[in-house]
Design an enzyme around this catalytic site. Structure first.
Site, mmCIF file in Angstrom:
data_model
loop_
_atom_site.group_PDB
_atom_site.id
_atom_site.type_symbol
_atom_site.label_atom_id
_atom_site.label_comp_id
_atom_site.label_asym_id
_atom_site.label_seq_id
_atom_site.Cartn_x
_atom_site.Cartn_y
_atom_site.Cartn_z
ATOM 1 N N ASP A 43 0.839 -1.206 0.000
ATOM 2 C CA ASP A 43 0.000 0.000 0.000
ATOM 3 C C ASP A 43 0.877 1.259 0.000
ATOM 4 O O ASP A 43 0.363 2.382 -0.120
ATOM 5 C CB ASP A 43 -1.040 -0.007 1.125
ATOM 6 C CG ASP A 43 -0.439 -0.154 2.511
ATOM 7 O OD1 ASP A 43 0.806 -0.223 2.621
ATOM 8 O OD2 ASP A 43 -1.213 -0.182 3.490
ATOM 9 N N SER A 44 2.202 1.077 0.078
ATOM 10 C CA SER A 44 3.140 2.194 -0.126
ATOM 11 C C SER A 44 2.955 2.788 -1.526
ATOM 12 O O SER A 44 3.405 3.895 -1.806
ATOM 13 C CB SER A 44 4.586 1.722 0.045
ATOM 14 O OG SER A 44 4.844 0.599 -0.768
ATOM 15 N N ASP A 82 -0.862 -6.224 -0.114
ATOM 16 C CA ASP A 82 -1.244 -5.580 1.141
ATOM 17 C C ASP A 82 -2.756 -5.448 1.250
ATOM 18 O O ASP A 82 -3.420 -5.036 0.287
ATOM 19 C CB ASP A 82 -0.665 -4.149 1.180
ATOM 20 C CG ASP A 82 0.493 -4.050 2.145
ATOM 21 O OD1 ASP A 82 0.596 -4.874 3.064
ATOM 22 O OD2 ASP A 82 1.301 -3.120 1.960
ATOM 23 N N LYS A 111 -0.990 -9.547 2.964
ATOM 24 C CA LYS A 111 -0.268 -9.079 4.158
ATOM 25 C C LYS A 111 -1.213 -8.194 4.983
ATOM 26 O O LYS A 111 -1.914 -7.341 4.414
ATOM 27 C CB LYS A 111 0.991 -8.293 3.738
ATOM 28 C CG LYS A 111 1.716 -7.646 4.920
ATOM 29 C CD LYS A 111 3.137 -7.229 4.574
ATOM 30 C CE LYS A 111 3.274 -5.907 3.846
ATOM 31 N NZ LYS A 111 2.809 -4.727 4.612
ATOM 32 N N GLU A 113 -1.379 -5.659 8.406
ATOM 33 C CA GLU A 113 -0.705 -4.925 9.486
ATOM 34 C C GLU A 113 -1.462 -5.139 10.777
ATOM 35 O O GLU A 113 -2.696 -5.034 10.807
ATOM 36 C CB GLU A 113 -0.695 -3.411 9.188
ATOM 37 C CG GLU A 113 0.401 -3.005 8.251
ATOM 38 C CD GLU A 113 0.454 -1.499 8.041
ATOM 39 O OE1 GLU A 113 0.115 -0.729 8.953
ATOM 40 O OE2 GLU A 113 0.850 -1.110 6.918
ATOM 41 N N GLU A 180 8.789 -4.202 10.767
ATOM 42 C CA GLU A 180 9.234 -2.891 10.268
ATOM 43 C C GLU A 180 9.680 -1.989 11.423
ATOM 44 O O GLU A 180 9.040 -1.950 12.495
ATOM 45 C CB GLU A 180 8.082 -2.204 9.501
ATOM 46 C CG GLU A 180 8.481 -0.811 9.019
ATOM 47 C CD GLU A 180 7.556 -0.219 7.974
ATOM 48 O OE1 GLU A 180 6.558 -0.857 7.599
ATOM 49 O OE2 GLU A 180 7.857 0.905 7.526
HETATM 50 O O1 KIV Z 1 3.500 -1.120 1.632
HETATM 51 C C1 KIV Z 1 4.688 -1.443 1.723
HETATM 52 O O2 KIV Z 1 5.501 -1.194 0.811
HETATM 53 C C2 KIV Z 1 5.128 -2.113 2.918
HETATM 54 C C3 KIV Z 1 6.589 -2.082 3.185
HETATM 55 C C4 KIV Z 1 6.861 -1.049 4.206
HETATM 56 C C5 KIV Z 1 7.105 -3.388 3.570
HETATM 57 O O3 KIV Z 1 4.354 -2.632 3.673
#
Ligand code: KIV
Length: 264
Positions: A43-44, A82, A111, A113, A180
């Site tokens: 999600d970056s 994500d 993934k 969080e 992280e």
């Molecule tokens: O969204 C992303 O790129 C991430 C990285 C910080 C691992 O979760």
């Protein structure tokens, strides 16, 4: 090229480091696939490509669009998507959104969080055939609540709580744990506490693998460099130079020259 499976990654623990990088489109995913074990459609994306100061604004549908682009260009790497902010607020909602991502893409895992509070969600997803990577330590989706991006687990109580998160999420069925923004000593302690591999970002060399956001690592985003980012090329400088050369050529009528023109 043989596709990398979850068992290949798990087998690397204590043997060989795992290489992970983000990608958001086919152009760069094609270039990374040969060298990366894992590609994260992170999600970056909302920051590096969306121009936002945070990850929060991206939707499940936008993640699906970018995952499709990445998957079209990859044959080998294990693909992780994500779960965006707000998409996992209850186990049921998480399952609905993860199933949507699984049905619409060929990703290999999602993934999430969160710490121990996500254990029930991870358990439910696991029971329904969805592989989950847990993301602990610094959690960018909490940046608004926490007023920025702060290194996590600096004091012993906080460190202990992060180790408990990792153990609880492994027990719930997480296939891997991404850590992280923690002191490197804590990255190592988490790695030693788990049977599944850990992937670090700003978590030191003691993790089983590393991930970086590609536009940071290759210098395409050059306004700010977090301490943990190593720059492998000066992407922004190279693009600026190329763009300037192109603009100069057009303005001075050097381009298009005869070799770039069609004849009758
Ligand atoms: O969204 C992303 O790129 C991430 C990285 C910080 C691992 O979760």
């Amino acid at each position: 090229m043989k596709k990398i499976k979850i068992d290949d990654l798990i087998a690397k623990k204590n043997r060989e480091k795992i290489v992970m990088i983000t990608a958001y489109d086919a152009l760069f995913a094609r270039l990374f696939d040969e060298f990366a074990d894992m590609i994260l459609i992170g999600d970056s994306l909302n920051m590096s490509f969306g121009g936002s100061s945070e990850t929060l604004g991206i939707s499940v549908d936008e993640m699906i669009y970018h995952t499709k682009a990445v998957q079209r260009a990859t044959k080998r790497a294990f693909l992780v998507v994500d779960m965006p902010f707000g998409s996992v607020i209850t186990p049921k909602i998480a399952l609905k959104n993860a199933v949507k991502i699984y049905k619409n893409t060929f990703c290999d895992a999602i993934k999430i969080e969160g710490g121990k509070e996500m254990a029930d969600t991870i358990k439910l997803l696991n029971q329904n055939g969805i592989a989950v990577i847990a993301h602990i330590g610094l959690k960018p989706q909490l940046s608004r609540q926490e007023g920025g991006y702060k290194v996590a687990g600096r004091d012993e109580n906080a460190a202990q709580s992060i180790i408990e998160d990792a153990v609880a999420l492994e027990k719930a069925g997480a296939k891997m744990v991404l850590i992280e923004g923690v002191p490197s000593e804590l990255g190592k302690r988490v790695t030693q506490a788990l049977k599944v591999p850990t992937i670090g970002i700003g978590a030191g060399a003691g993790c089983d693998g590393q991930v970086l956001v590609w536009s940071d690592a290759f210098g395409f985003y050059d306004e700010f460099k977090p301490k943990f980012v190593k720059r492998y090329m000066q992407g922004a400088k190279m693009v600026r130079e190329a763009m300037k050369n192109y603009a100069d050529d057009v303005r001075s009528v050097k381009f298009p020259s005869a070799e770039y023109e069609y004849s009758k």
